[in-house]
Design an enzyme around this catalytic site. Structure first.
Site, PDB file in Angstrom:
ATOM      1  N   GLU A   1       2.377  -9.764  96.527  1.00 15.09           N
ATOM      2  CA  GLU A   1       2.246  -8.865  95.084  1.00 15.09           C
ATOM      3  C   GLU A   1       2.911  -7.735  95.467  1.00 15.09           C
ATOM      4  O   GLU A   1       2.611  -6.280  95.333  1.00 15.09           O
ATOM      5  CB  GLU A   1       0.810  -8.608  95.089  1.00 15.09           C
ATOM      6  CG  GLU A   1       0.130 -10.067  94.738  1.00 15.09           C
ATOM      7  CD  GLU A   1      -1.427  -9.782  94.366  1.00 15.09           C
ATOM      8  OE1 GLU A   1      -1.731  -8.988  93.310  1.00 15.09           O
ATOM      9  OE2 GLU A   1      -2.195 -10.252  94.878  1.00 15.09           O
TER      10      GLU A   1
ATOM     11  N   THR B   1       7.137 -16.763  91.559  1.00  9.81           N
ATOM     12  CA  THR B   1       8.064 -16.831  93.006  1.00  9.81           C
ATOM     13  C   THR B   1       8.637 -18.172  92.790  1.00  9.81           C
ATOM     14  O   THR B   1       8.129 -19.260  92.746  1.00  9.81           O
ATOM     15  CB  THR B   1       7.100 -16.601  94.231  1.00  9.81           C
ATOM     16  OG1 THR B   1       6.531 -15.227  93.918  1.00  9.81           O
ATOM     17  CG2 THR B   1       8.317 -16.500  95.462  1.00  9.81           C
ATOM     18  N   GLU B   2       9.978 -18.048  93.621  1.00  8.64           N
ATOM     19  CA  GLU B   2      10.906 -19.341  93.517  1.00  8.64           C
ATOM     20  C   GLU B   2      11.389 -19.387  95.073  1.00  8.64           C
ATOM     21  O   GLU B   2      11.423 -18.011  95.619  1.00  8.64           O
ATOM     22  CB  GLU B   2      11.957 -19.568  92.734  1.00  8.64           C
ATOM     23  CG  GLU B   2      11.237 -19.589  91.248  1.00  8.64           C
ATOM     24  CD  GLU B   2      12.443 -19.862  90.240  1.00  8.64           C
ATOM     25  OE1 GLU B   2      13.320 -19.941  90.274  1.00  8.64           O
ATOM     26  OE2 GLU B   2      11.854 -19.970  88.876  1.00  8.64           O
TER      27      GLU B   2
ATOM     28  N   ILE C   1       2.676 -20.986  95.583  1.00  5.39           N
ATOM     29  CA  ILE C   1       1.720 -20.552  94.519  1.00  5.39           C
ATOM     30  C   ILE C   1       0.523 -21.057  94.806  1.00  5.39           C
ATOM     31  O   ILE C   1       0.013 -21.990  94.932  1.00  5.39           O
ATOM     32  CB  ILE C   1       2.372 -21.458  93.024  1.00  5.39           C
ATOM     33  CG1 ILE C   1       3.583 -21.300  92.824  1.00  5.39           C
ATOM     34  CG2 ILE C   1       1.479 -21.038  91.927  1.00  5.39           C
ATOM     35  CD1 ILE C   1       4.234 -19.797  92.758  1.00  5.39           C
TER      36      ILE C   1
HETATM   37  C1  LIG Z   1      -0.101 -16.249 100.885  1.00  9.78           C
HETATM   38  C2  LIG Z   1       0.895 -15.806  99.822  1.00  9.78           C
HETATM   39  C3  LIG Z   1       0.187 -16.218  98.504  1.00  9.78           C
HETATM   40  C4  LIG Z   1       1.525 -15.916  97.502  1.00  9.78           C
HETATM   41  N1  LIG Z   1       0.710 -16.260  96.263  1.00  9.78           N
HETATM   42  C5  LIG Z   1       1.684 -16.105  95.064  1.00  9.78           C
HETATM   43  C6  LIG Z   1       1.378 -16.796  93.828  1.00  9.78           C
HETATM   44  O1  LIG Z   1       0.065 -17.282  93.670  1.00  9.78           O
HETATM   45  N2  LIG Z   1       2.287 -16.658  92.809  1.00  9.78           N
HETATM   46  C7  LIG Z   1       3.433 -16.300  93.184  1.00  9.78           C
HETATM   47  O2  LIG Z   1       4.350 -16.221  92.060  1.00  9.78           O
HETATM   48  N3  LIG Z   1       4.127 -15.645  94.253  1.00  9.78           N
HETATM   49  C8  LIG Z   1       3.056 -15.897  95.488  1.00  9.78           C
HETATM   50  N4  LIG Z   1       3.560 -15.546  96.524  1.00  9.78           N
HETATM   51  C9  LIG Z   1       4.639 -15.125  96.789  1.00  9.78           C
HETATM   52  C10 LIG Z   1       5.007 -13.592  96.822  1.00  9.78           C
HETATM   53  O3  LIG Z   1       4.907 -12.890  95.534  1.00  9.78           O
HETATM   54  C11 LIG Z   1       6.391 -13.351  97.526  1.00  9.78           C
HETATM   55  O4  LIG Z   1       6.287 -13.524  98.938  1.00  9.78           O
HETATM   56  C12 LIG Z   1       6.861 -12.077  97.437  1.00  9.78           C
HETATM   57  O5  LIG Z   1       7.139 -11.688  96.028  1.00  9.78           O
HETATM   58  C13 LIG Z   1       8.185 -11.614  98.258  1.00  9.78           C
HETATM   59  O6  LIG Z   1       8.994 -12.485  98.162  1.00  9.78           O
HETATM   60  P1  LIG Z   1       9.638 -13.337  99.395  1.00  9.78           P
HETATM   61  O7  LIG Z   1       8.616 -13.707 100.220  1.00  9.78           O
HETATM   62  O8  LIG Z   1      10.477 -14.431  99.086  1.00  9.78           O
HETATM   63  O9  LIG Z   1      10.337 -12.220 100.320  1.00  9.78           O
HETATM   64  P2  LIG Z   1      11.914 -11.643  99.908  1.00  9.78           P
HETATM   65  O10 LIG Z   1      11.947 -11.140  98.531  1.00  9.78           O
HETATM   66  O11 LIG Z   1      12.849 -12.760 100.375  1.00  9.78           O
HETATM   67  O12 LIG Z   1      11.943 -10.395 101.045  1.00  9.78           O
HETATM   68  C14 LIG Z   1      11.972 -10.805 102.407  1.00  9.78           C
HETATM   69  C15 LIG Z   1      11.894  -9.316 103.120  1.00  9.78           C
HETATM   70  O13 LIG Z   1      12.845  -8.478 102.440  1.00  9.78           O
HETATM   71  C16 LIG Z   1      12.343  -7.318 102.120  1.00  9.78           C
HETATM   72  N5  LIG Z   1      13.329  -6.812 100.765  1.00  9.78           N
HETATM   73  C17 LIG Z   1      13.545  -7.358  99.649  1.00  9.78           C
HETATM   74  N6  LIG Z   1      13.955  -6.689  98.721  1.00  9.78           N
HETATM   75  C18 LIG Z   1      14.105  -5.523  99.381  1.00  9.78           C
HETATM   76  C19 LIG Z   1      14.946  -4.172  98.936  1.00  9.78           C
HETATM   77  N7  LIG Z   1      15.321  -4.211  97.647  1.00  9.78           N
HETATM   78  N8  LIG Z   1      14.851  -3.364  99.812  1.00  9.78           N
HETATM   79  C20 LIG Z   1      14.093  -3.481 101.188  1.00  9.78           C
HETATM   80  N9  LIG Z   1      13.559  -4.609 101.338  1.00  9.78           N
HETATM   81  C21 LIG Z   1      13.713  -5.660 100.811  1.00  9.78           C
HETATM   82  C22 LIG Z   1      11.000  -7.488 101.803  1.00  9.78           C
HETATM   83  O14 LIG Z   1      10.148  -6.610 101.689  1.00  9.78           O
HETATM   84  C23 LIG Z   1      10.764  -8.545 102.986  1.00  9.78           C
HETATM   85  O15 LIG Z   1      10.109  -7.832 103.870  1.00  9.78           O
HETATM   86  C24 LIG Z   1       2.598 -15.568  97.728  1.00  9.78           C
HETATM   87  C25 LIG Z   1       3.054 -15.270  99.025  1.00  9.78           C
HETATM   88  C26 LIG Z   1       2.012 -15.450 100.142  1.00  9.78           C
HETATM   89  C27 LIG Z   1       2.560 -15.072 101.422  1.00  9.78           C
END
Ligand SMILES: Cc1cc2nc3c(=O)[nH]c(=O)nc-3n(C[C@H](O)[C@H](O)[C@H](O)COP(=O)(O)OP(=O)(O)OC[C@H]3O[C@@H](n4cnc5c(N)ncnc54)[C@H](O)[C@@H]3O)c2cc1C
Length: 386
Positions: free
Chosen positions: A363, A127-128, A158
């Site tokens: 995830e 994730t970024e 991360i």
């Molecule tokens: C506690 C925690 C631990 C984590 N650990 C890791 C890790 O170890 N490594 C890692 O790489 N990442 C990690 N993450 C990141 C995690 O994988 C991301 O939060 C996740 O991929 C969602 O991305 P975002 O939070 O940027 O939300 P966004 O993608 O910005 O989404 C925001 C909202 O929009 C919705 N949305 C997005 N796209 C669509 C679509 N096409 N249609 C409908 N709705 C949509 C989403 O469902 C969400 O409700 C972690 C996150 C948390 C909260």
């Protein structure tokens, strides 16, 4: 007849994990939450007990267990602390499985034994800030410089990155190929040019999380994990297994909230009778137990397909979606049943509620799981990438 129970040997394993979780994990939780620090020594202890990296084959120092034992272990650790379960699973299930799945013989022999012993910790960084659900927006790149690679970019949220010895980083080696241009790299945490900024979370506070910045990080040519073009597909396959473990964690925290609520409903007296004798409260508990059971059945189905080597992407996605939302509902109701007492910081109930809230966010969010399931039905809505 269809058997909804695992064979008795798994009960023996569950008992030993429960004993370990209650005796050796639970006493560390409060302080770890307070300090926002993962008790890293637990990884070593789990390694000594042969409970870490359960599915890693014995030839690489693992216990050679199966997905059922991994689910049981995750659920029982999740029962005492969702934060510790998550930190452990990122290391033991996600990263170790990626090494098994994608690593060369040399990489497996070099990294897996220490990962299984818990003497070296791992994190996975995809994730970024601008690339969450949408991996095509990843900006981190690795360029080939002849005798070495150069890594530049940043990662966000991360888990384990502050305690890790190694990170598996997802980066573009060829942006023009879209998602097929993503590759995985093994990056030592002490690499020159790597900087971390620890973040503070609303829940699972003992699971450490950080932002990572890479500036001209020089990587060895042997650091690529797997083949370019396969990274997205490989991560997707590991993700299927990891959704099973999200299900297990969700069931663990929901069970903890339910058990506490049932005990509270039997002992807390208002208006001359225990709370559980009021229909409004007893129906909540009935609903909670049904919700937990339904998640468990979905988990058993997905796990048995996975165990048999069958495709179970949709079944695992359904479990992840249902179980993570179920844990949100159950921990919310647990708070309602406990009243003000559950809202106090010295009660574990507020922690279950805060912790469980993250399960639908990472995830693959609930919305992304709905898209996966809609696609499995042959619907083309939200067809942003294959
Ligand atoms: C506690 C925690 C631990 C984590 N650990 C890791 C890790 O170890 N490594 C890692 O790489 N990442 C990690 N993450 C990141 C995690 O994988 C991301 O939060 C996740 O991929 C969602 O991305 P975002 O939070 O940027 O939300 P966004 O993608 O910005 O989404 C925001 C909202 O929009 C919705 N949305 C997005 N796209 C669509 C679509 N096409 N249609 C409908 N709705 C949509 C989403 O469902 C969400 O409700 C972690 C996150 C948390 C909260």
């Amino acid at each position: 007849m269809i058997n909804f129970q695992l064979p008795p040997e798994y009960d023996v394993f569950r008992k030993s994990v429960t004993t370990f979780a209650q005796k050796e994990v639970a006493p560390l939780v409060e302080e770890a939450e307070e300090k926002q620090e993962f008790p890293k020594q637990l990884l070593r202890r789990m390694g000594e007990l042969k409970m870490l990296c359960l599915t890693v084959p014995e030839e690489y120092g693992g216990p050679g267990g199966d997905i059922y034992s991994q689910c049981i272990f995750t659920e029982e650790i999740g029962y005492v602390s969702l934060g510790i379960a998550i930190g452990t699973m990122v290391h033991a299930a996600y990263c170790a499985s990626l090494l098994v799945e994608c690593g060369t013989q040399e990489q497996k022999q070099r990294y897996l034994p220490a990962a299984c012993k818990g003497t070296q910790a791992w994190a996975f960084a995809a994730t970024e800030a601008d690339a969450g659900s949408d991996r095509t927006r990843i900006r981190t790149t690795v360029t080939d410089q002849g005798d070495h690679f150069l890594l530049n970019g940043s990662k966000c949220y991360i888990t384990n990155s502050t305690i890790a010895d190694y990170l598996i980083v997802e980066a573009y080696t060829d942006k023009s190929k879209g998602i097929q241009g993503l590759s995985l790299f093994i990056v030592p945490r002490n690499t020159e040019g790597l900087r971390l900024r620890k973040l503070s979370k609303a829940g699972i506070r003992c699971s450490e999380i950080a932002e990572i910045f890479f500036t001209d990080c020089k990587l060895d040519k042997s650091s690529q994990l797997g083949v370019t073009g396969e990274a997205f597909e490989r991560v997707r396959r590991i993700r299927t297994a990891s959704w099973l473990l999200v299900g297990a964690r969700a069931i663990g925290v929901a069970r903890a909230a339910f058990d506490a609520s049932l005990a509270h409903a039997k002992t807390r007296v208002q208006f001359g009778r225990p709370l559980g004798h009021f229909q409004a409260i007893s129906f909540k508990l009935a609903q909670m137990s049904m919700d937990i059971d339904a998640a468990r059945l979905l988990m058993l189905r997905a796990a048995s397909l996975y165990h048999e080597g069958k495709e179970c992407f949709a079944e695992a996605s359904m479990l992840k979606l249902f179980a993570s939302e179920m844990a949100g509902r159950v921990t919310d109701q647990a708070l309602q049943i406990h009243g003000a007492q559950g809202y106090m910081m010295d009660s574990p109930i507020q922690r279950y509620f805060r912790d469980a809230r993250m399960l639908t966010l990472s995830e693959g969010t609930s919305e992304i799981q709905h898209i996966n399931l809609a696609r499995a039905l042959g619907l083309k809505a939200d067809d942003y990438y294959k």
